[in-house]
Write a protein that holds these residues in place. Structure first.
Motif, PDB file in Angstrom:
ATOM      1  N   SER A 140      11.526 -28.883   0.174  1.00 53.88           N
ATOM      2  CA  SER A 140      10.780 -28.608   1.407  1.00 53.88           C
ATOM      3  C   SER A 140      11.771 -28.504   2.561  1.00 53.88           C
ATOM      4  O   SER A 140      12.728 -29.278   2.625  1.00 53.88           O
ATOM      5  CB  SER A 140       9.774 -29.731   1.690  1.00 53.88           C
ATOM      6  N   TYR A 141      11.550 -27.534   3.465  1.00 57.18           N
ATOM      7  CA  TYR A 141      12.480 -27.371   4.582  1.00 57.18           C
ATOM      8  C   TYR A 141      11.694 -27.395   5.899  1.00 57.18           C
ATOM      9  O   TYR A 141      10.508 -27.069   5.957  1.00 57.18           O
ATOM     10  CB  TYR A 141      13.317 -26.097   4.446  1.00 57.18           C
TER      11      TYR A 141
ATOM     12  N   LYS B 100      14.903 -31.883  13.056  1.00 53.31           N
ATOM     13  CA  LYS B 100      15.627 -32.939  12.361  1.00 53.31           C
ATOM     14  C   LYS B 100      14.660 -33.994  11.846  1.00 53.31           C
ATOM     15  O   LYS B 100      13.509 -34.065  12.249  1.00 53.31           O
ATOM     16  CB  LYS B 100      16.641 -33.599  13.306  1.00 53.31           C
ATOM     17  N   ASN B 101      15.188 -34.814  10.963  1.00 57.72           N
ATOM     18  CA  ASN B 101      14.424 -35.937  10.416  1.00 57.72           C
ATOM     19  C   ASN B 101      13.139 -35.487   9.720  1.00 57.72           C
ATOM     20  O   ASN B 101      12.114 -36.159   9.746  1.00 57.72           O
ATOM     21  CB  ASN B 101      14.104 -36.958  11.515  1.00 57.72           C
ATOM     22  N   LEU B 102      13.205 -34.287   9.114  1.00 55.45           N
ATOM     23  CA  LEU B 102      12.151 -33.818   8.217  1.00 55.45           C
ATOM     24  C   LEU B 102      10.804 -33.685   8.935  1.00 55.45           C
ATOM     25  O   LEU B 102       9.767 -34.163   8.452  1.00 55.45           O
ATOM     26  CB  LEU B 102      12.034 -34.763   7.004  1.00 55.45           C
ATOM     27  N   LYS B 103      10.818 -32.991  10.075  1.00 53.26           N
ATOM     28  CA  LYS B 103       9.590 -32.780  10.847  1.00 53.26           C
ATOM     29  C   LYS B 103       9.307 -31.289  10.991  1.00 53.26           C
ATOM     30  O   LYS B 103      10.214 -30.469  10.987  1.00 53.26           O
ATOM     31  CB  LYS B 103       9.724 -33.414  12.229  1.00 53.26           C
ATOM     32  N   ASP B 104       8.017 -30.936  11.135  1.00 51.39           N
ATOM     33  CA  ASP B 104       7.560 -29.564  11.298  1.00 51.39           C
ATOM     34  C   ASP B 104       7.868 -28.735  10.057  1.00 51.39           C
ATOM     35  O   ASP B 104       8.821 -27.962  10.001  1.00 51.39           O
ATOM     36  CB  ASP B 104       8.191 -28.909  12.529  1.00 51.39           C
ATOM     37  N   ASP B 105       7.012 -28.898   9.071  1.00 54.44           N
ATOM     38  CA  ASP B 105       7.195 -28.243   7.779  1.00 54.44           C
ATOM     39  C   ASP B 105       7.158 -26.725   7.926  1.00 54.44           C
ATOM     40  O   ASP B 105       6.240 -26.158   8.513  1.00 54.44           O
ATOM     41  CB  ASP B 105       6.070 -28.714   6.841  1.00 54.44           C
ATOM     42  N   LEU B 106       8.177 -26.055   7.353  1.00 52.74           N
ATOM     43  CA  LEU B 106       8.239 -24.601   7.379  1.00 52.74           C
ATOM     44  C   LEU B 106       7.883 -23.976   6.037  1.00 52.74           C
ATOM     45  O   LEU B 106       7.411 -22.850   5.977  1.00 52.74           O
ATOM     46  CB  LEU B 106       9.647 -24.142   7.777  1.00 52.74           C
ATOM     47  N   GLY B 107       8.154 -24.666   4.950  1.00 54.19           N
ATOM     48  CA  GLY B 107       7.894 -24.081   3.641  1.00 54.19           C
ATOM     49  C   GLY B 107       8.486 -24.916   2.531  1.00 54.19           C
ATOM     50  O   GLY B 107       9.043 -25.994   2.752  1.00 54.19           O
ATOM     51  N   CYS B 108       8.378 -24.394   1.310  1.00 57.88           N
ATOM     52  CA  CYS B 108       8.841 -25.124   0.123  1.00 57.88           C
ATOM     53  C   CYS B 108       9.378 -24.120  -0.893  1.00 57.88           C
ATOM     54  O   CYS B 108       8.821 -23.023  -1.049  1.00 57.88           O
ATOM     55  CB  CYS B 108       7.692 -25.931  -0.481  1.00 57.88           C
ATOM     56  N   VAL B 109      10.463 -24.491  -1.573  1.00 58.29           N
ATOM     57  CA  VAL B 109      11.091 -23.623  -2.571  1.00 58.29           C
ATOM     58  C   VAL B 109      10.939 -24.273  -3.944  1.00 58.29           C
ATOM     59  O   VAL B 109      11.526 -25.326  -4.196  1.00 58.29           O
ATOM     60  CB  VAL B 109      12.593 -23.410  -2.273  1.00 58.29           C
ATOM     61  N   PRO B 110      10.167 -23.689  -4.846  1.00 58.28           N
ATOM     62  CA  PRO B 110      10.029 -24.277  -6.186  1.00 58.28           C
ATOM     63  C   PRO B 110      11.349 -24.239  -6.955  1.00 58.28           C
ATOM     64  O   PRO B 110      12.230 -23.421  -6.656  1.00 58.28           O
ATOM     65  CB  PRO B 110       8.986 -23.381  -6.860  1.00 58.28           C
TER      66      PRO B 110
END
Length: 450
Positions: A407-408, A412-422
Motif C-alpha cells: 500500500s502506498y 508521511k507516516n502511512l497517511k492518505d491512502d493512494l493505492g495498493c500493488v498486489p
C-alpha cells in the motif's frame, strides 16, 4: 565408447525412442539424445535424453547396488515436480537378448538439456551469467531440501542448462531422503565437492550418513568455481585438494578465496565452506538462497532496520529473466558485480520498486521494508518529490504472517491512502500525486488496486 558404462549404437530403438548421439556419462550410466518415433504415451515430447543404467547384468551384490541407485533417482523424480529439477517422463526396461550388454538395462526418459554447466567453465574467463545461474542452482537445492532430500553430488556436471536459458539439477542416483536430521547416501560423491567431515567417513550397511550441510559445502565450491574459474582449495589434483580440505578442517590452514571472487559473494562462499557441519548448519538452503539472490542483484547485504516488516526472499525467482526475453546475461556484469538488468528486471526478488518512467524505465527506488518516510528514511527517493513514480513492480514474497502486497500513501507516516500493488504486479501509475510512504499489507482492496 571410452568412458561410457553402456555403449548404445546410433539408431537403437527402445520404447518408441530412437537414439541419436551420446550426451555424456557418469560412473554407472550413459546418456544419449533421442527422438520420439512413435508408440507409448501420447503426452511424451518429441525429444528427450535417455539415461541407460546397466541393471540387467553383474553379480547379485553389484546388481542390488545398481538397482538401489536407480530406485533412488526414480523415486525422487516421480515424487517431485519442481521447476529446477530435471523432469522424468517415463522409465523403460530393455528387452533385447540379441544385445546382452544392453538386455535388462533400465532407461530413464528425461527432459533434454542443452549442455551441462561444466561446458561453460572450460573457457578462459568465468561465464558472465554466473550469478544468475547460481541463483537457479540454489533454488533447486532449496526445493530439494524443503522436500526432505539431499542431493549428495552437486557439481558442475550435474547442473544442466536448458535451451531457454534456465537451469535444472540432474543425476539423483546418490540423492537420499532425510530421516530426521540425516540421510544415507551411496557414497559416490565427487571428492572436490565433498565436505571434509565426509572425506574419511565410514559407510555402514545403509551407506554414508549425510546431512543437507553437505550440499551447502558443495554449493560453496560450485559458486567459487563459477565466479572465479578455479577451486577454492589449492592443489593441482583432486587428491591435493582433498588434503587441503582436511588441513583446513583441522584448523591448520585458513581458507584463501580467490581475489577474483566479487566482494558481494565472499561472505556467502566462506559461510558455505565453514570448517564443520556444526558451523555450516547455520547457513541452510533458505538463508543461502536469500543471500545469493541479493548478491546476484549486485547488493551487499543490508543492515536490517527495526520494524515489523521484512520481506523474505524465499519464494521469488529470477526465472522472469527468461520469460521477459532478457536472458541470463542481462542480470549481472560479473567483474564489477553491477546490476545491468533492464526495465522491471532491475527489481531484485523480495523488493518493491518504483520507477520514474512508465514500463519500469528511468530511475528506480527499491525497498525490502516498510518506509513511512520516503525522503528521509531507509531509501531516499528524491526524484519522486514533485511528480511521483510512473510505474511499480511488487517483486516481494509472503512472510509467515502473509504480508505480501504494498500500500502506498500521499503523506508521511502511512497517511492518505493512494493505492495498493498486489504481489507480482507490474504496472504504470497515473495517480497524479507524489508518493511519500508505503507499507507491506496482507491484502489489497480491489478498488485501491485500479
Amino acid at each position: 565408447m571410452n568412458g561410457f558404462p553402456l555403449t548404445v549404437p546410433t539408431g537403437y530403438e527402445v520404447g518408441g525412442w530412437t537414439v541419436e548421439r551420446p550426451l555424456g556419462a557418469g560412473a554407472f550410466g550413459s546418456v544419449y539424445a533421442a527422438r520420439h518415433t512413435g508408440g507409448g504415451r501420447g503426452d511424451l515430447p518429441a525429444r528427450a535424453a535417455l539415461k541407460f543404467l546397466p541393471t540387467g547384468t553383474h553379480t547379485p551384490r553389484r546388481l542390488r547396488h545398481l538397482r538401489d541407485l536407480v530406485d533412488r533417482e526414480v523415486d525422487l523424480l516421480r515424487r517431485m515436480r519442481s521447476p529446477r529439477l530435471i523432469r522424468l517422463y517415463e522409465t523403460l526396461t530393455v528387452d533385447d537378448p540379441a544385445h546382452p550388454e544392453l538386455d535388462g538395462a533400465t532407461v530413464l526418459v528425461l527432459e533434454e538439456a542443452e549442455r551441462p554447466l561444466q561446458s561453460l567453465l572450460s573457457g578462459a574467463a568465468p561465464p558472465s551469467a554466473g550469478p544468475a545461474l547460481l541463483v537457479q542452482i540454489c533454488e533447486g537445492l532449496h526445493q530439494l531440501h524443503t522436500a526432505g532430500w539431499v542431493h549428495g553430488d552437486l557439481k558442475p556436471g550435474n547442473v544442466l542448462l536448458m535451451k531457454d536459458g534456465s537451469v535444472r539439477l540432474g543425476d539423483f542416483s546418490t540423492a537420499s531422503e532425510l530421516e530426521g536430521t540425516h540421510a544415507y547416501a551411496a557414497g559416490f560423491a565427487t571428492p572436490d565437492c565433498t565436505p571434509p567431515e565426509l572425506l574419511w567417513s565410514e559407510a555402514g550397511d545403509r551407506g554414508t550418513r549425510i546431512r543437507p550441510s553437505a550440499d551447502v559445502w558443495a554449493f560453496g565450491v560450485l559458486a567459487h568455481t563459477v565466479l572465479t574459474g578455479c577451486s577454492p582449495l589449492p592443489g593441482g589434483t583432486p587428491t591435493a585438494r582433498r588434503d587441503a580440505a582436511l588441513r583446513y578442517a583441522r584448523g591448520e590452514e585458513e581458507l584463501r578465496l580467490s581475489p577474483e571472487l566479487p566482494e558481494v559473494w565472499r561472505e556467502i562462499v566462506a559461510d558455505c565452506l565453514s570448517r564443520s557441519h556444526e558451523e555450516r548448519a547455520a547457513h541452510d538452503a533458505t538463508t543461502v538462497l536469500r543471500r545469493v539472490r541479493e548478491a546476484a542483484a549486485g547488493r551487499m547485504p543490508r543492515r536490517r532496520r527495526d520494524g515489523r516488516r521484512l520481506v523474505p526472499l524465499l519464494a521469488a525467482s529470477l526465472a522472469g529473466l527468461t520469460a521477459a526475453g532478457l536472458g541470463l546475461n542481462a542480470l549481472v556484469d560479473r567483474p564489477a558485480g553491477r546490476n545491468t538488468a533492464a526495465g522491471y528486471e532491475r527489481c531484485a526478488p523480495g523488493y518493491v520498486c518504483f520507477f520514474s518512467e512508465t514500463g519500469g524505465r528511468g530511475e528506480m527506488c527499491d525497498w525490502e521494508n516498510d518506509d513511512p518516510e520516503w525522503f528521509d528514511g531507509d531509501t531516499v527517493c528524491e526524484w519522486a518529490r514533485e511528480e511521483g513514480p510512473r510505474s511499480v513492480f511488487n517483486n516481494g514474497a509472503p512472510d509467515k504472517n502473509g504480508f505480501v502486497h504494498v500500500s502506498y500513501f500521499a503523506r508521511k507516516n502511512l497517511k492518505d491512502d493512494l493505492g495498493c500493488v498486489p504481489q507480482g504486479a507490474r504496472r504504470d501509475l497515473s495517480i497524479g500525486l507524489p508518493i511519500a510512504s508505503h507499507t507491506w499489507a496482507k491484502k489489497c482492496d480491489e478498488a485501491a488496486t485500479l
